[in-house]
Design an enzyme around this catalytic site. Sequence first.
Site, PDB file in Angstrom:
ATOM      1  CB  SER A   1      -0.798   0.343   1.545  1.00 52.14           C
ATOM      2  OG  SER A   1      -1.234   1.438   1.331  1.00 52.14           O
TER       3      SER A   1
ATOM      4  CE1 TYR B   1      -4.105  -2.153   5.190  1.00 51.44           C
ATOM      5  CE2 TYR B   1      -3.718   0.067   4.646  1.00 51.44           C
ATOM      6  CZ  TYR B   1      -3.563  -1.093   4.272  1.00 51.44           C
ATOM      7  OH  TYR B   1      -4.168  -1.003   2.974  1.00 51.44           O
TER       8      TYR B   1
HETATM    9  N1  LIG Z   1      -8.807  -0.646  -1.540  1.00 51.60           N
HETATM   10  C1  LIG Z   1      -7.863   0.534  -1.101  1.00 51.60           C
HETATM   11  O1  LIG Z   1      -7.658   1.660  -0.964  1.00 51.60           O
HETATM   12  C2  LIG Z   1      -6.399  -0.476  -0.663  1.00 51.60           C
HETATM   13  C3  LIG Z   1      -5.337   0.601  -1.217  1.00 51.60           C
HETATM   14  C4  LIG Z   1      -3.965   0.261  -0.831  1.00 51.60           C
HETATM   15  C5  LIG Z   1      -4.065  -1.267  -0.576  1.00 51.60           C
HETATM   16  N2  LIG Z   1      -5.152  -2.183  -0.440  1.00 51.60           N
HETATM   17  C6  LIG Z   1      -4.597  -3.481  -0.332  1.00 51.60           C
HETATM   18  O2  LIG Z   1      -5.154  -4.395  -1.143  1.00 51.60           O
HETATM   19  C7  LIG Z   1      -5.696  -5.689  -0.593  1.00 51.60           C
HETATM   20  C8  LIG Z   1      -7.271  -5.906  -1.240  1.00 51.60           C
HETATM   21  O3  LIG Z   1      -7.842  -4.772  -0.753  1.00 51.60           O
HETATM   22  P1  LIG Z   1      -9.801  -4.008  -1.454  1.00 51.60           P
HETATM   23  O4  LIG Z   1      -9.370  -3.104  -1.840  1.00 51.60           O
HETATM   24  O5  LIG Z   1      -9.615  -4.945  -2.722  1.00 51.60           O
HETATM   25  O6  LIG Z   1      -9.919  -4.709  -0.083  1.00 51.60           O
HETATM   26  P2  LIG Z   1     -11.977  -5.796  -0.037  1.00 51.60           P
HETATM   27  O7  LIG Z   1     -12.227  -5.500  -1.283  1.00 51.60           O
HETATM   28  O8  LIG Z   1     -12.113  -5.478   0.902  1.00 51.60           O
HETATM   29  O9  LIG Z   1     -11.146  -6.648  -0.382  1.00 51.60           O
HETATM   30  C9  LIG Z   1     -10.184  -7.537   0.749  1.00 51.60           C
HETATM   31  C10 LIG Z   1     -10.040  -9.128   0.636  1.00 51.60           C
HETATM   32  O10 LIG Z   1      -9.211  -9.696   1.462  1.00 51.60           O
HETATM   33  C11 LIG Z   1     -10.376 -11.058   1.780  1.00 51.60           C
HETATM   34  N3  LIG Z   1      -9.943 -11.330   3.136  1.00 51.60           N
HETATM   35  C12 LIG Z   1     -10.076 -10.423   4.527  1.00 51.60           C
HETATM   36  N4  LIG Z   1      -9.677 -11.378   5.587  1.00 51.60           N
HETATM   37  C13 LIG Z   1      -9.580 -12.386   5.129  1.00 51.60           C
HETATM   38  C14 LIG Z   1      -9.018 -13.826   5.959  1.00 51.60           C
HETATM   39  N5  LIG Z   1      -9.596 -13.382   7.604  1.00 51.60           N
HETATM   40  N6  LIG Z   1      -9.085 -14.504   5.020  1.00 51.60           N
HETATM   41  C15 LIG Z   1      -8.810 -14.786   3.616  1.00 51.60           C
HETATM   42  N7  LIG Z   1      -9.022 -13.548   3.043  1.00 51.60           N
HETATM   43  C16 LIG Z   1      -9.647 -12.437   3.908  1.00 51.60           C
HETATM   44  C17 LIG Z   1     -11.666 -10.353   1.185  1.00 51.60           C
HETATM   45  O11 LIG Z   1     -12.305 -12.115   1.251  1.00 51.60           O
HETATM   46  P3  LIG Z   1     -13.205 -12.734   1.891  1.00 51.60           P
HETATM   47  O12 LIG Z   1     -14.011 -11.152   2.952  1.00 51.60           O
HETATM   48  O13 LIG Z   1     -14.627 -13.386   1.423  1.00 51.60           O
HETATM   49  O14 LIG Z   1     -12.546 -13.641   3.283  1.00 51.60           O
HETATM   50  C18 LIG Z   1     -11.157  -9.437   0.707  1.00 51.60           C
HETATM   51  O15 LIG Z   1     -11.777 -10.677  -1.200  1.00 51.60           O
HETATM   52  C19 LIG Z   1      -5.327  -5.364   0.886  1.00 51.60           C
HETATM   53  O16 LIG Z   1      -4.062  -6.169   1.165  1.00 51.60           O
HETATM   54  C20 LIG Z   1      -5.284  -4.508   1.121  1.00 51.60           C
HETATM   55  O17 LIG Z   1      -4.745  -3.731   2.343  1.00 51.60           O
HETATM   56  C21 LIG Z   1      -6.061  -1.494  -0.226  1.00 51.60           C
END
Ligand SMILES: NC(=O)c1ccc[n+]([C@@H]2O[C@H](COP(=O)([O-])OP(=O)(O)OC[C@H]3O[C@@H](n4cnc5c(N)ncnc54)[C@H](OP(=O)(O)O)[C@@H]3O)[C@@H](O)[C@H]2O)c1
Length: 268
Positions: free
Chosen positions: A148, A161
């Site tokens: 991130s 985080y």
């Molecule tokens: N969106 C942003 O602004 C942003 C910015 C920088 C980095 N990121 C990073 O990008 C990555 C993806 O996030 P996203 O933005 O796509 O958010 P998201 O839509 O909330 O997706 C998060 C994913 O992680 C899975 N997950 C969470 N806890 C889990 C667990 N205990 N076991 C297995 N799977 C788990 C969730 O699946 P289930 O709930 O079905 O388990 C979901 O598929 C993350 O690492 C996040 O930190 C996001």
Amino acid sequence: MTEFDPRGTTAIVTGASSGFGAEFARRLAARGADLVVVARRADRLAALADELRARHGVAVTTVPLDLSLPTAATDLRDALDGVTVSTLVNNAGFGTHGDFIRADAAREREQIEVNVQALVALTHEFLPDLVASAGLRAGSAALVNVASNAAFQPVPRMAVYGATKAFVLSFSEAVWYETLATGLKVTALCPGPASTEFFDVAKNQDAAVGAFETAEQVVQTAFAALDRRRTPPSTVSGLMNRVQAAAVGFVPRGLVVRAVGRLGQGDD
Ligand SMILES: NC(=O)c1ccc[n+]([C@@H]2O[C@H](COP(=O)([O-])OP(=O)(O)OC[C@H]3O[C@@H](n4cnc5c(N)ncnc54)[C@H](OP(=O)(O)O)[C@@H]3O)[C@@H](O)[C@H]2O)c1
């Protein structure tokens, strides 16, 4: 051959039930990779699998799994039935928001388990497969760890985080170096705020600072990095995010943490 070409290989995507993970799965399938999609929500994974099989004719295995469990990496290996993995996208993760003094200890621990422990364990479990695949055909294998922009500086009110993502960035860049001679493409993807379910899970839309990208834009940036002959150790998505990540290195850390703390003062 400079392009990332996973045709006919198998790719694991964690956190594929929404956001970046689902988009990574779509792009990998469009390039002809068979998929192993992992997350807790089995219904979402099944719907994605149906979509990818119908649209791209690839094989998709769904593995509903809680990655906070200490056995997650070996459980996933067991679920694969001997399949060799060429690409691993460690994308699953979440954030919490609020002053650390009031944080729920179990939820903070879970954050470290998913964002850090599972990512390291999965990398350790599958890196030998990835390296072996990279040796068989140039450009066919990759490791993408989703960090991130929070990795580049401390993040008050998202303290754990930010620290987990600093870990992911540092760890991934070191593995990039260690595997340079193998042909494996390794990068830490560093997105800024993007429109996924992330901020709903973090329970605070105000935690986002700056313009939002879409999941498609972020994953497109990752693929552009993978398509380079020399995939960079880290990839920041979005021009302003790149400027911010670069600028942080020139400003005293005390000033940086104060500035980020003031920006993120939205209430819980
Ligand atoms: N969106 C942003 O602004 C942003 C910015 C920088 C980095 N990121 C990073 O990008 C990555 C993806 O996030 P996203 O933005 O796509 O958010 P998201 O839509 O909330 O997706 C998060 C994913 O992680 C899975 N997950 C969470 N806890 C889990 C667990 N205990 N076991 C297995 N799977 C788990 C969730 O699946 P289930 O709930 O079905 O388990 C979901 O598929 C993350 O690492 C996040 O930190 C996001």
